[in-house]
Design a protein around this motif. Structure first.
Motif, mmCIF file in Angstrom:
data_model
loop_
_atom_site.group_PDB
_atom_site.id
_atom_site.type_symbol
_atom_site.label_atom_id
_atom_site.label_comp_id
_atom_site.label_asym_id
_atom_site.label_seq_id
_atom_site.Cartn_x
_atom_site.Cartn_y
_atom_site.Cartn_z
ATOM 1 N N SER A 1 -0.344 9.493 6.382
ATOM 2 C CA SER A 1 -1.714 8.988 6.227
ATOM 3 C C SER A 1 -2.338 8.743 7.595
ATOM 4 O O SER A 1 -1.837 9.221 8.612
ATOM 5 C CB SER A 1 -1.687 7.696 5.397
ATOM 6 O OG SER A 1 -1.186 6.651 6.181
ATOM 7 N N ASP B 1 -6.758 7.044 -0.257
ATOM 8 C CA ASP B 1 -6.594 5.715 -0.839
ATOM 9 C C ASP B 1 -7.322 5.612 -2.181
ATOM 10 O O ASP B 1 -8.467 6.057 -2.306
ATOM 11 C CB ASP B 1 -7.105 4.660 0.150
ATOM 12 C CG ASP B 1 -6.181 4.561 1.353
ATOM 13 O OD1 ASP B 1 -5.054 5.088 1.269
ATOM 14 O OD2 ASP B 1 -6.591 3.963 2.356
ATOM 15 N N HIS C 1 1.339 4.743 -2.394
ATOM 16 C CA HIS C 1 1.368 6.160 -1.981
ATOM 17 C C HIS C 1 2.693 6.820 -2.408
ATOM 18 O O HIS C 1 2.695 7.926 -2.940
ATOM 19 C CB HIS C 1 1.232 6.286 -0.461
ATOM 20 C CG HIS C 1 -0.185 6.223 0.046
ATOM 21 N ND1 HIS C 1 -1.169 7.098 -0.373
ATOM 22 C CD2 HIS C 1 -0.782 5.411 0.969
ATOM 23 C CE1 HIS C 1 -2.306 6.825 0.260
ATOM 24 N NE2 HIS C 1 -2.102 5.805 1.075
ATOM 25 N N HIS D 1 0.819 -1.217 0.000
ATOM 26 C CA HIS D 1 0.000 0.000 0.000
ATOM 27 C C HIS D 1 0.861 1.279 0.000
ATOM 28 O O HIS D 1 0.571 2.248 -0.705
ATOM 29 C CB HIS D 1 -0.910 -0.039 1.232
ATOM 30 C CG HIS D 1 -1.837 1.114 1.356
ATOM 31 N ND1 HIS D 1 -2.985 1.234 0.622
ATOM 32 C CD2 HIS D 1 -1.792 2.218 2.150
ATOM 33 C CE1 HIS D 1 -3.610 2.351 0.951
ATOM 34 N NE2 HIS D 1 -2.909 2.964 1.880
HETATM 35 ZN ZN ZN Z 1 -3.374 4.947 2.482
#
Ligand code: ZN
Ligand code: KG4
Length: 364
Positions: free
Chosen positions: A153, A330, A127, A123
Motif C-alpha cells: 500500500s 482503502d 487488507h 487496518h
Molecule cells: Zn490501506
C-alpha cells in the motif's frame, strides 16, 4: 425493515464497517456470510490535491463532514436501518491519529448506543483478508488455514504468514513503501495525487528494457523490502533527462503527450519495483514453503504487479487470491470482513476501552 425486506433479511449478524485511517471516509454494510451489501468510499482527493499529498488536519475535518451522508448512503444501498445493525467495526490503526479517532469514536458510540458487539480492527488485518471478499452479491470465501499474505500500500509493503488465524510478519520494508515511492516519483513529474495509478498507466506505454533499474537486495540476505534506493535512482534519472531538456509537460497525464524517454524510465522503474516483490516472494518461499498467496492493498491495483504475481504463482503451483479492484484501495468492506472473522472466533473488544494508535504492529 418492511415486511418484504424482513422476508429477505440478510444472514446475521449484520455488520457496519467504518474506515477513516487516512483520506477516504468509508462505510460498508455486510451480511453475516461476508456478502458486501454496500461499500461506500468518499474520496477526499479534491480537498488534498492542491497540497500534492494528504494533509492530516484536513483529513480529520473532512471525515467529520462526510460521515453522515456516507453512512446514510451505505444503509440505503443495503436496504437496512441503523437499528438493524448487529455488529460494529472500525479501524483503530495504523494511520493518521486524528482521522482514526473520528471513525473509531463513531464506531464505539454506535455500538454502545445499539448495545451490540464492537470490533476495533487493525487496518492491515482488513487488507490481509480482503482477497477473500466475493464479487458483487457473493459471500466471502473462507480463508485457508494457512497462507502467505502480501500487503502493498502507500504506507506498507509486507509479507505475513497466517497459520490457524495467527499472523506473523515475515518481511517488511526497511524504508519507503512501494506505493509511497510511486507517489513521490510521480509528484516529481508534477502528476496529480495519488500519483501511483497515473505512473502505472504511463508505464504501460513504455519499454522497461530501454531504461532498466536494478533490484535492491538487503545486504544481510533477508526478505525485507527496501524502496528508497529505487526512488533515488528514479529521481536522479529524471534529473538527468531534464538536463537534456526532456521534461513532463506541466499538468499532462496522457502518455502520448509525454516524451518517450520519460515513459521508458517509468516503465523501467515500475518493472524494478514489481521485480523486487517477486524477488522477496521467492526468498520467503525458499525459507518456508506456502501453497496459497493472498495479495492486497492499494498497490495491488498495479497492472504489472497483477500480471506478474499471477504468472509467478502459476509457474510454482501456488494458489493465488488477488484482491478485487473494488477492495484494493482503502474501504470499509475489508474492515467489516475482518470483524466478522473475529466475531466467528469469539473475539470482541470493549467499546469503552478501544483506543486508536497511529503505529500498531500486526501480530495477533
Ligand atoms: Zn490501506
Ligand atoms: O491501501 P491504500 O488505498 O492506502 C494505504 O493504506 O496506503 O493504498 C494507496 C496507495 C497509494 O500510494 C497509491 O498511489 C497506490 O496505493 N496505488 C498504486 C496504484 N493504485 C494505487 N500504485 C501503483 N500502481 C497502481 N495502479
Amino acid at each position: 425493515m418492511s415486511g418484504e425486506q424482513e422476508a429477505r433479511r440478510p444472514v446475521a449478524p449484520l455488520v457496519l464497517g467504518i474506515e477513516t485511517s487516512c483520506d477516504d471516509t468509508a462505510c460498508a454494510v455486510m451480511a453475516g456470510d461476508g456478502r458486501v451489501l454496500a461499500s461506500v468510499v468518499s474520496s477526499q482527493l479534491a480537498a488534498h490535491r492542491p497540497f500534492g499529498g494528504v494533509v492530516p488536519e484536513i483529513a480529520s475535518r473532512e471525515h467529520l463532514r462526510n460521515w453522515l451522508p456516507v453512512e446514510a448512503e451505505a444503509l440505503t444501498t443495503a436496504g437496512v436501518e441503523l437499528r438493524d445493525v448487529e455488529l460494529v467495526a472500525a479501524t483503530r490503526g495504523p494511520g493518521l491519529i486524528g482521522a482514526l479517532l473520528v471513525g473509531l469514536s463513531l464506531g464505539k458510540s454506535i455500538a454502545y448506543g445499539l448495545g451490540v458487539p464492537f470490533h476495533a480492527i487493525h487496518h492491515l488485518e482488513g487488507h490481509l483478508y480482503s482477497p477473500f471478499l466475493g464479487g458483487p452479491g457473493e459471500p466471502a470465501a473462507a480463508p485457508p488455514e494457512s497462507f502467505a499474505g502480501l500487503v502493498v500500500s502507500g504506507g506498507h509493503t509486507s509479507v505475513y504468514r497466517v497459520d490457524a488465524e495467527r499472523v506473523a510478519t515475515v518481511a517488511e520494508t526497511r524504508d519507503d513503501a512501494m506505493g509511497e515511492v510511486f507517489d513521490k516519483v510521480g509528484k516529481r513529474l508534477g502528476l496529480p495525487y495519488p500519483q501511483g495509478p497515473v505512473v502505472d498507466v504511463l508505464a504501460e506505454a513504455g519499454d522497461p528494457a530501454a531504461h532498466p533499474f536494478s533490484i535492491a537486495a538487503c545486504s544481510d540476505g533477508s526478505a525485507d523490502f527496501s524502496y528508497s534506493g529505487l526512488k533515488s535512482q528514479a529521481l536522479l534519472a529524471i534529473e538527468a533527462l531534464e538536463r537534456r531538456g526532456i521534461e513532463a509537460p506541466p499538468g499532462e497525464t496522457a502518455s502520448d503527450a509525454m516524451p518517450g524517454e520519460l515513459i521508458d524510465l517509468l516503465a523501467g522503474f515500475r518493472a524494478a519495483a514489481v521485480g523486487q516483490i517477486l524477488d522477496r516472494l521467492e526468498r520467503v518461499l525458499a525459507a518456508n514453503r506456502f501453497d496459497h498467496l493472498a495479495v492486497s492493498g492499494g498497490v495491488a491495483a498495479n497492472r504489472l504487479l497483477r500480471r506478474e504475481v499471477a504468472r509467478w504463482c502459476a509457474e510454482r503451483g501456488i494458489e493465488l487470491s488477488l484482491v478485487a479492484l473494488a477492495y484494493s484501495g482503502d474501504n470499509a468492506g475489508m474492515i467489516a470482513h475482518a470483524a466478522l472473522l473475529r466475531h466467528r472466533a469469539g473475539r470482541a473488544d470493549d467499546p469503552l476501552d478501544a483506543e486508536a494508535a497511529s503505529r500498531l504492529p500486526l501480530e495477533v
